[in-house]
Design a protein around this motif. Structure first.
Motif, short mmCIF file in Angstrom:
data_model
loop_
_atom_site.label_atom_id
_atom_site.label_comp_id
_atom_site.label_asym_id
_atom_site.label_seq_id
_atom_site.Cartn_x
_atom_site.Cartn_y
_atom_site.Cartn_z
N THR A 1 3.31 -7.61 8.43
CA THR A 1 3.25 -6.29 7.79
C THR A 1 2.67 -6.39 6.40
O THR A 1 1.85 -5.55 5.98
CB THR A 1 4.66 -5.67 7.73
OG1 THR A 1 5.19 -5.57 9.05
CG2 THR A 1 4.61 -4.28 7.11
N TYR A 2 3.08 -7.41 5.66
CA TYR A 2 2.59 -7.61 4.29
C TYR A 2 1.08 -7.87 4.29
O TYR A 2 0.34 -7.29 3.48
CB TYR A 2 3.33 -8.79 3.66
CG TYR A 2 2.82 -9.16 2.29
CD1 TYR A 2 3.20 -8.44 1.16
CD2 TYR A 2 1.93 -10.22 2.12
CE1 TYR A 2 2.73 -8.77 -0.10
CE2 TYR A 2 1.44 -10.56 0.87
CZ TYR A 2 1.84 -9.84 -0.25
OH TYR A 2 1.37 -10.17 -1.50
N ASN A 3 0.61 -8.71 5.19
CA ASN A 3 -0.82 -9.03 5.24
C ASN A 3 -1.66 -7.80 5.62
O ASN A 3 -2.75 -7.58 5.08
CB ASN A 3 -1.08 -10.15 6.25
CG ASN A 3 -0.55 -11.49 5.76
OD1 ASN A 3 -0.43 -11.71 4.55
ND2 ASN A 3 -0.20 -12.36 6.69
N LYS A 4 -1.10 -6.99 6.55
CA LYS A 4 -1.81 -5.76 6.93
C LYS A 4 -1.88 -4.80 5.76
O LYS A 4 -2.93 -4.18 5.51
CB LYS A 4 -1.10 -5.10 8.12
CG LYS A 4 -1.30 -5.82 9.44
CD LYS A 4 -0.60 -5.08 10.57
CE LYS A 4 -0.84 -5.75 11.91
NZ LYS A 4 -0.14 -5.05 13.02
N ALA A 5 -0.75 -4.62 5.05
CA ALA A 5 -0.72 -3.71 3.91
C ALA A 5 -1.64 -4.21 2.79
O ALA A 5 -2.34 -3.41 2.14
CB ALA A 5 0.71 -3.58 3.39
N ARG A 6 -1.64 -5.53 2.58
CA ARG A 6 -2.50 -6.11 1.53
C ARG A 6 -3.98 -5.93 1.89
O ARG A 6 -4.81 -5.59 1.04
CB ARG A 6 -2.17 -7.59 1.38
CG ARG A 6 -2.91 -8.30 0.25
CD ARG A 6 -2.31 -9.66 0.00
NE ARG A 6 -3.07 -10.38 -1.00
CZ ARG A 6 -4.09 -11.18 -0.75
NH1 ARG A 6 -4.49 -11.36 0.51
NH2 ARG A 6 -4.73 -11.79 -1.71
N GLN A 7 -4.28 -6.13 3.18
CA GLN A 7 -5.67 -5.96 3.62
C GLN A 7 -6.10 -4.50 3.48
O GLN A 7 -7.23 -4.21 3.05
CB GLN A 7 -5.79 -6.40 5.09
CG GLN A 7 -7.22 -6.36 5.62
CD GLN A 7 -7.31 -6.85 7.04
OE1 GLN A 7 -6.29 -6.98 7.72
NE2 GLN A 7 -8.51 -7.14 7.51
N ALA A 8 -5.20 -3.57 3.80
CA ALA A 8 -5.52 -2.15 3.67
C ALA A 8 -5.74 -1.79 2.20
O ALA A 8 -6.65 -1.00 1.87
CB ALA A 8 -4.38 -1.31 4.25
N ALA A 9 -4.91 -2.38 1.31
CA ALA A 9 -5.05 -2.09 -0.12
C ALA A 9 -6.39 -2.61 -0.64
O ALA A 9 -7.08 -1.94 -1.43
CB ALA A 9 -3.89 -2.73 -0.88
N THR B 1 -9.09 -3.14 1.13
CA THR B 1 -10.15 -2.31 1.73
C THR B 1 -10.31 -1.00 0.96
O THR B 1 -11.45 -0.55 0.68
CB THR B 1 -9.82 -2.01 3.20
OG1 THR B 1 -9.69 -3.24 3.92
CG2 THR B 1 -10.93 -1.17 3.84
N ASN B 2 -9.19 -0.39 0.58
CA ASN B 2 -9.24 0.85 -0.20
C ASN B 2 -9.89 0.63 -1.55
O ASN B 2 -10.67 1.48 -2.03
CB ASN B 2 -7.82 1.42 -0.39
CG ASN B 2 -7.28 2.02 0.89
OD1 ASN B 2 -8.04 2.44 1.75
ND2 ASN B 2 -5.95 2.06 1.00
N GLU B 3 -9.60 -0.50 -2.19
CA GLU B 3 -10.20 -0.80 -3.49
C GLU B 3 -11.70 -0.98 -3.37
O GLU B 3 -12.48 -0.51 -4.21
CB GLU B 3 -9.56 -2.06 -4.09
CG GLU B 3 -8.11 -1.85 -4.54
CD GLU B 3 -7.52 -3.12 -5.11
OE1 GLU B 3 -8.22 -4.15 -5.13
OE2 GLU B 3 -6.34 -3.09 -5.53
#
Length: 287
Positions: free
Chosen positions: A262-270, A272-274
């Motif tokens: 979950t952490y890796n997915k959230a970090r990847q999404a963050a 990507t947003n940046e």
């Protein structure tokens, strides 16, 4: 990013819990080996003592057990609940407490039922709704035959003096590390001797007499019976705790892996947003 920090904190917390449960599992595994060896070595002696008592008793006429075999109308029952001083052992303690309450409320309903507790967990739960005559929590600090014999003598005295008409032991019998069998075993009065094996027909000379030997063996047999029950419970406790901590460690490992994903997915999404924000800003500048 606050969400990522929360997940990181949870991962750290679960990892710490996993280390604790893993350490407890190893400690219980080490203690289980010693406790298992003790009860395994004792069982043949206890069985042979019972067999000897049966062999002698079956050759005697009449009731030579005296006060130990007196069958009275059951009005007052004493239940000896054997639990542990510590928790984190799955359903080890709760099964004993549940069985003790079942005996009190159903099997011996309408009779006066009191308790003697061996183990802090059972004492804490039972004393809230029932009378506890005495408790022996310290027995596990120095579990020896002599210390258990003192408790057995107390039980014998309570029965012989007529304060209780029946005494029952409730404990976990050790089968293996993953299996403990709840036992409700009659302690006093002694049940009539029933054996499928024929009595020994050898021509023996008994010194002193058979009667005296049997009356000497009965208290010894009762003390051994209680000691075996407590030893069974002691081994069962460590087996139950080892199994519970093994399951807890596996669950913590699974939860940690899920949190990391979950952490890796959230970090990847963050990230990507940046990147999208930077690309969008660059395109806006070009425009």
């Amino acid at each position: 990013m606050a969400n990522l920090k929360e997940i990181r904190n949870r991962i750290t917390s679960v990892s710490s819990t996993m280390q604790i449960t893993s350490a407890m599992k190893m400690v219980s595994a080490a203690k289980l080996k010693k406790a298992q060896d003790a009860i395994t070595a004792m069982r043949p002696y206890a069985e042979k003592l019972t067999e000897l008592l049966q062999n002698l008793s079956s050759t005697l006429d009449g009731d030579i057990g005296g006060a130990f075999t007196t069958q009275r109308e059951v009005k007052r029952v004493l239940i000896v609940a054997i639990t542990s001083n510590r928790g984190l052992a799955g359903a080890f303690n709760s099964n004993i407490i549940k069985e003790a309450r079942n005996l009190s409320e159903n099997v011996y309903a309408g009779k006066q039922v009191d308790f003697i507790t061996i183990g802090k967990k059972g004492n804490d739960a039972i004393r809230k709704s029932n009378t506890v005559v005495s408790n022996h929590n310290a027995i596990f600090d120095n579990l020896t035959f002599d210390n258990v014999a003192e408790i057995a003598e107390e039980l014998i005295h309570l029965f012989v003096t007529g304060k209780f008409d029946k005494i029952v032991l409730v404990y976990n019998q050790f089968k293996n590390a993953a299996t403990q069998i709840v036992q409700a075993e009659q302690f006093l009065p002694l049940a009539p001797v029933v054996s499928d094996k024929p009595a020994s027909s050898g021509d023996y000379i008994f010194e002193p007499s058979k009667e005296e030997i049997v009356l000497t063996l009965i208290p010894k047999s009762l003390k051994t019976q209680l000691y075996k029950a407590i030893r069974d419970s002691f081994a069962s406790e460590h087996g139950a705790r080892m199994t519970a901590m093994h399951k807890a460690t596996d669950n913590a490992t699974e939860l940690r892996d899920q949190l990391k994903l979950t952490y890796n997915k959230a970090r990847q999404a963050a990230i990507t947003n940046e990147i999208l924000e930077i690309v969008g800003g660059a395109e806006a500048l070009k425009g």
